[in-house]
Design an enzyme around this catalytic site. Structure first.
Site, PDB file in Angstrom:
ATOM      1  N   ASN A   1     112.788 -96.485  40.636  1.00  0.00           N
ATOM      2  CA  ASN A   1     114.180 -95.856  39.945  1.00  0.00           C
ATOM      3  C   ASN A   1     115.392 -96.796  40.018  1.00  0.00           C
ATOM      4  O   ASN A   1     115.888 -97.292  41.287  1.00  0.00           O
ATOM      5  CB  ASN A   1     114.613 -94.693  41.295  1.00  0.00           C
ATOM      6  CG  ASN A   1     113.486 -93.595  41.094  1.00  0.00           C
ATOM      7  OD1 ASN A   1     112.290 -93.856  41.430  1.00  0.00           O
ATOM      8  ND2 ASN A   1     113.893 -92.264  40.695  1.00  0.00           N
TER       9      ASN A   1
ATOM     10  N   GLN B   1     106.982 -88.849  47.553  1.00  0.00           N
ATOM     11  CA  GLN B   1     107.588 -90.055  48.179  1.00  0.00           C
ATOM     12  C   GLN B   1     107.390 -91.238  47.112  1.00  0.00           C
ATOM     13  O   GLN B   1     106.359 -91.163  46.245  1.00  0.00           O
ATOM     14  CB  GLN B   1     106.944 -90.409  49.397  1.00  0.00           C
ATOM     15  CG  GLN B   1     105.557 -90.406  49.310  1.00  0.00           C
ATOM     16  CD  GLN B   1     104.675 -90.649  50.753  1.00  0.00           C
ATOM     17  OE1 GLN B   1     105.473 -90.884  51.700  1.00  0.00           O
ATOM     18  NE2 GLN B   1     103.544 -90.809  50.697  1.00  0.00           N
TER      19      GLN B   1
ATOM     20  N   ASP C   1     106.611 -83.162  40.777  1.00  0.00           N
ATOM     21  CA  ASP C   1     107.673 -84.316  41.104  1.00  0.00           C
ATOM     22  C   ASP C   1     107.133 -84.767  42.383  1.00  0.00           C
ATOM     23  O   ASP C   1     106.793 -84.298  43.595  1.00  0.00           O
ATOM     24  CB  ASP C   1     109.157 -83.116  41.616  1.00  0.00           C
ATOM     25  CG  ASP C   1     110.338 -84.052  41.864  1.00  0.00           C
ATOM     26  OD1 ASP C   1     111.009 -83.603  41.015  1.00  0.00           O
ATOM     27  OD2 ASP C   1     110.345 -85.079  42.901  1.00  0.00           O
TER      28      ASP C   1
ATOM     29  N   TYR D   1     104.976 -88.897  29.688  1.00  0.00           N
ATOM     30  CA  TYR D   1     105.737 -90.029  30.069  1.00  0.00           C
ATOM     31  C   TYR D   1     104.770 -91.054  30.866  1.00  0.00           C
ATOM     32  O   TYR D   1     104.536 -92.134  30.434  1.00  0.00           O
ATOM     33  CB  TYR D   1     107.039 -89.962  30.915  1.00  0.00           C
ATOM     34  CG  TYR D   1     107.806 -91.055  31.206  1.00  0.00           C
ATOM     35  CD1 TYR D   1     108.551 -91.656  30.432  1.00  0.00           C
ATOM     36  CD2 TYR D   1     107.899 -91.317  32.773  1.00  0.00           C
ATOM     37  CE1 TYR D   1     109.448 -92.718  30.640  1.00  0.00           C
ATOM     38  CE2 TYR D   1     108.549 -92.512  32.896  1.00  0.00           C
ATOM     39  CZ  TYR D   1     109.450 -93.210  32.180  1.00  0.00           C
ATOM     40  OH  TYR D   1     110.299 -94.314  32.598  1.00  0.00           O
TER      41      TYR D   1
HETATM   42  P1  NAD Z   1     117.629 -95.061  28.562  1.00  0.00           P
HETATM   43  O1  NAD Z   1     117.043 -93.525  28.071  1.00  0.00           O
HETATM   44  O2  NAD Z   1     118.937 -95.032  28.833  1.00  0.00           O
HETATM   45  O3  NAD Z   1     117.103 -96.047  27.492  1.00  0.00           O
HETATM   46  C1  NAD Z   1     116.124 -96.053  26.568  1.00  0.00           C
HETATM   47  C2  NAD Z   1     116.541 -96.370  25.330  1.00  0.00           C
HETATM   48  O4  NAD Z   1     115.376 -96.430  24.333  1.00  0.00           O
HETATM   49  C3  NAD Z   1     117.691 -95.568  24.672  1.00  0.00           C
HETATM   50  O5  NAD Z   1     118.777 -96.333  24.088  1.00  0.00           O
HETATM   51  C4  NAD Z   1     117.013 -94.799  23.260  1.00  0.00           C
HETATM   52  O6  NAD Z   1     117.868 -94.431  22.580  1.00  0.00           O
HETATM   53  C5  NAD Z   1     116.043 -95.942  23.198  1.00  0.00           C
HETATM   54  N1  NAD Z   1     114.720 -95.318  22.536  1.00  0.00           N
HETATM   55  C6  NAD Z   1     114.062 -94.099  22.767  1.00  0.00           C
HETATM   56  N2  NAD Z   1     113.052 -94.072  21.961  1.00  0.00           N
HETATM   57  C7  NAD Z   1     113.203 -94.850  20.986  1.00  0.00           C
HETATM   58  C8  NAD Z   1     112.447 -94.924  19.798  1.00  0.00           C
HETATM   59  N3  NAD Z   1     111.437 -94.210  19.355  1.00  0.00           N
HETATM   60  N4  NAD Z   1     112.813 -96.228  19.051  1.00  0.00           N
HETATM   61  C9  NAD Z   1     113.699 -96.822  19.258  1.00  0.00           C
HETATM   62  N5  NAD Z   1     114.459 -96.636  20.448  1.00  0.00           N
HETATM   63  C10 NAD Z   1     114.161 -95.549  21.146  1.00  0.00           C
HETATM   64  O7  NAD Z   1     116.575 -95.263  29.910  1.00  0.00           O
HETATM   65  P2  NAD Z   1     116.640 -96.682  30.719  1.00  0.00           P
HETATM   66  O8  NAD Z   1     116.752 -96.319  32.194  1.00  0.00           O
HETATM   67  O9  NAD Z   1     117.676 -97.545  30.188  1.00  0.00           O
HETATM   68  O10 NAD Z   1     115.290 -97.069  30.540  1.00  0.00           O
HETATM   69  C11 NAD Z   1     114.872 -98.262  29.777  1.00  0.00           C
HETATM   70  C12 NAD Z   1     113.195 -98.599  29.867  1.00  0.00           C
HETATM   71  O11 NAD Z   1     113.059 -98.884  31.132  1.00  0.00           O
HETATM   72  C13 NAD Z   1     112.569 -97.431  29.448  1.00  0.00           C
HETATM   73  O12 NAD Z   1     111.261 -97.619  28.769  1.00  0.00           O
HETATM   74  C14 NAD Z   1     112.136 -96.638  31.014  1.00  0.00           C
HETATM   75  O13 NAD Z   1     110.903 -95.917  30.678  1.00  0.00           O
HETATM   76  C15 NAD Z   1     111.963 -98.008  31.859  1.00  0.00           C
HETATM   77  N6  NAD Z   1     112.240 -97.501  32.995  1.00  0.00           N
HETATM   78  C16 NAD Z   1     113.494 -97.215  33.575  1.00  0.00           C
HETATM   79  C17 NAD Z   1     113.738 -96.611  34.792  1.00  0.00           C
HETATM   80  C18 NAD Z   1     114.839 -96.207  35.298  1.00  0.00           C
HETATM   81  O14 NAD Z   1     115.100 -95.967  36.726  1.00  0.00           O
HETATM   82  N7  NAD Z   1     116.284 -96.323  34.844  1.00  0.00           N
HETATM   83  C19 NAD Z   1     112.567 -96.730  35.903  1.00  0.00           C
HETATM   84  C20 NAD Z   1     111.430 -97.006  35.469  1.00  0.00           C
HETATM   85  C21 NAD Z   1     111.092 -97.459  34.174  1.00  0.00           C
HETATM   86  N1  UDP Z   2     116.750 -84.394  41.726  1.00  0.00           N
HETATM   87  C1  UDP Z   2     117.411 -83.699  42.360  1.00  0.00           C
HETATM   88  N2  UDP Z   2     118.533 -82.873  41.550  1.00  0.00           N
HETATM   89  C2  UDP Z   2     118.876 -83.393  40.511  1.00  0.00           C
HETATM   90  C3  UDP Z   2     118.153 -84.469  39.761  1.00  0.00           C
HETATM   91  C4  UDP Z   2     116.978 -84.952  40.578  1.00  0.00           C
HETATM   92  O1  UDP Z   2     117.028 -82.948  43.644  1.00  0.00           O
HETATM   93  O2  UDP Z   2     120.018 -83.019  40.040  1.00  0.00           O
HETATM   94  C5  UDP Z   2     115.497 -84.990  42.445  1.00  0.00           C
HETATM   95  C6  UDP Z   2     114.056 -84.804  41.511  1.00  0.00           C
HETATM   96  O3  UDP Z   2     113.701 -83.742  41.967  1.00  0.00           O
HETATM   97  C7  UDP Z   2     113.343 -85.872  42.189  1.00  0.00           C
HETATM   98  C8  UDP Z   2     114.477 -87.011  42.518  1.00  0.00           C
HETATM   99  O4  UDP Z   2     115.859 -86.542  42.631  1.00  0.00           O
HETATM  100  O5  UDP Z   2     112.829 -85.678  43.338  1.00  0.00           O
HETATM  101  C9  UDP Z   2     114.578 -87.953  41.579  1.00  0.00           C
HETATM  102  O6  UDP Z   2     114.657 -87.596  40.317  1.00  0.00           O
HETATM  103  P1  UDP Z   2     114.940 -88.467  38.905  1.00  0.00           P
HETATM  104  O7  UDP Z   2     114.724 -87.448  37.764  1.00  0.00           O
HETATM  105  O8  UDP Z   2     116.187 -89.298  39.148  1.00  0.00           O
HETATM  106  O9  UDP Z   2     113.723 -89.544  38.847  1.00  0.00           O
HETATM  107  P2  UDP Z   2     112.073 -89.579  39.119  1.00  0.00           P
HETATM  108  O10 UDP Z   2     111.869 -88.113  39.605  1.00  0.00           O
HETATM  109  O11 UDP Z   2     111.744 -89.877  37.798  1.00  0.00           O
HETATM  110  O12 UDP Z   2     111.881 -90.683  40.115  1.00  0.00           O
END
Ligand code: NAD
Ligand code: UDP
Length: 312
Positions: free
Chosen positions: A173, A275, A272, A144
């Site tokens: 997040n 911060q 993980d 990722y």
């Molecule tokens: P999500 O998993 O709900 O949405 C991702 C979408 O992409 C899904 O609908 C999935 O089916 C689709 N998808 C995955 N692989 C695909 C492919 N090969 N072709 C077509 N569609 C595909 O996640 P989200 O939280 O809605 O995230 C959306 C975007 O924002 C992502 O690119 C993610 O990396 C980015 N992002 C989200 C967060 C967050 O906290 N939500 C943080 C950082 C970045």
């Molecule tokens: N986390 C947790 N319990 C859970 C899911 C996540 O303690 O059931 C913790 C995880 O280890 C991380 C933080 O929550 O430290 C955020 O996790 P998330 O997967 O939401 O996002 P990311 O690590 O990608 O920021």
């Protein structure tokens, strides 16, 4: 009216973005392979004459005449992006190449949904855009993190080499309604566990921190970024800089739900981040004074209400 392609449009963030773009009078094509998203997220938009839903995988080229592309396709939760890590890298890298190729061909503007994960386990706090990050290239999060880093490289190179009109945002997040109940991310996990009276699973001691942004604030920033002047490409951080420990988050959710759930501790997953908190000075400056408007307590109430309805 603009013609806008949203890849990953049936996912959590994508569905909110499609809805907002339609409400503003645009013609929206929502492209998704339904890996982590689903049609339920956009079922209320089906039937709108300006909305089209396309089943397609961004690792294959896709051609359509559009003015703007929001590239969100990529699983975002660790359990989902680690399920098939090779596919995750392909989605980020080949998806970026295909969407940049399309943007070049039809002269569309293209926005990449990048991530705070490009900073890895950061040694600088809070994280400004100039920080290059601290990322393990061969760990369980690498598919990722490195996929998204390579996508940023491709975006900048298409811009510099081919003058493609690009925008990059680094999303921190984000949570809200339409997160998948089995998504595995911390906010949805804790809310679902609290509502079901199950144990709240804290990974590690719970002292690791995150900064949580409500989805509406993100969508506002995405649209503002897409419509900035051509000379500003980003990357720009988009997140809520108020930082909480995971333990504080668990306690809040237990209190708001009124749950009897007990907190248990499970091992902290590899790499993980300890911060994470965005420096959003650049976003405030470049996105017309944008700042997050919905703080954690209010956002959690909305998200808990959503899960109360859907888990019935
Ligand atoms: P999500 O998993 O709900 O949405 C991702 C979408 O992409 C899904 O609908 C999935 O089916 C689709 N998808 C995955 N692989 C695909 C492919 N090969 N072709 C077509 N569609 C595909 O996640 P989200 O939280 O809605 O995230 C959306 C975007 O924002 C992502 O690119 C993610 O990396 C980015 N992002 C989200 C967060 C967050 O906290 N939500 C943080 C950082 C970045
Ligand atoms: N986390 C947790 N319990 C859970 C899911 C996540 O303690 O059931 C913790 C995880 O280890 C991380 C933080 O929550 O430290 C955020 O996790 P998330 O997967 O939401 O996002 P990311 O690590 O990608 O920021």
């Amino acid at each position: 009216m603009k013609r806008i392609l949203v890849t990953g449009g049936a996912g959590f963030v994508g569905s909110h973005l499609c809805e907002r773009l339609l409400n503003e009078g645009n013609d929206v094509i929502c492209l998704d392979n339904y890996f982590t998203g689903n049609k339920n997220n956009v079922k209320h938009l089906i039937g709108n004459i300006n909305f089209e839903l396309v089943r397609h995988d961004v690792t294959s080229p896709y051609f359509v005449e559009v003015d703007q592309i929001y590239n969100l396709a990529c699983p975002a939760s660790p359990i989902h992006y680690q399920y098939n890590p090779i596919k995750t890298t392909k989605t980020s890298v080949m998806g970026a190449i295909n969407m940049l190729g399309l943007a070049k061909r039809v002269k569309a503007r293209v926005l990449q949904a990048s991530t705070s994960e490009v900073y890895g386990n950061p040694t600088i706090h809070p994280q400004p855009e100039e920080y290059w990050g601290n990322v393990n290239p061969i760990g369980i999060r690498s598919c990722y993190d490195e996929g998204k880093r390579c996508a940023e490289t491709l975006f900048m190179d298409y811009h510099m080499q081919n003058d493609v009109d690009i925008k990059i945002i680094r999303i921190f997040n984000t949570y809200g309604p339409r997160m998948h109940p089995n998504d595995g991310r911390v906010v949805s996990n804790f809310i679902v566990q609290a509502l079901r009276g199950e144990d709240i699973t804290i990974f590690g001691d719970g002292n690791q921190t995150r900064s949580f942004q409500y989805v509406d604030d993100l969508v506002e920033a995405m649209i503002r970024m897409m419509n900035t002047g051509k000379d500003f490409t980003g990357p720009v951080n988009v997140g809520n800089p108020v930082e909480f420990t995971i333990l504080e988050l668990a306690e809040k959710i237990i209190k708001f739900v009124g749950s009897n759930s007990k907190i248990i501790h499970l091992p902290l997953p590899q790499d993980d981040p300890i911060q994470r908190k965005p420096d959003i000075s650049l976003a405030k400056e470049k996105l017309n004074g944008w700042k997050p408007n919905i703080q954690l307590d209010e956002g959690l109430e909305k998200t808990i209400n959503y899960f109360k309805q859907t888990l019935k």
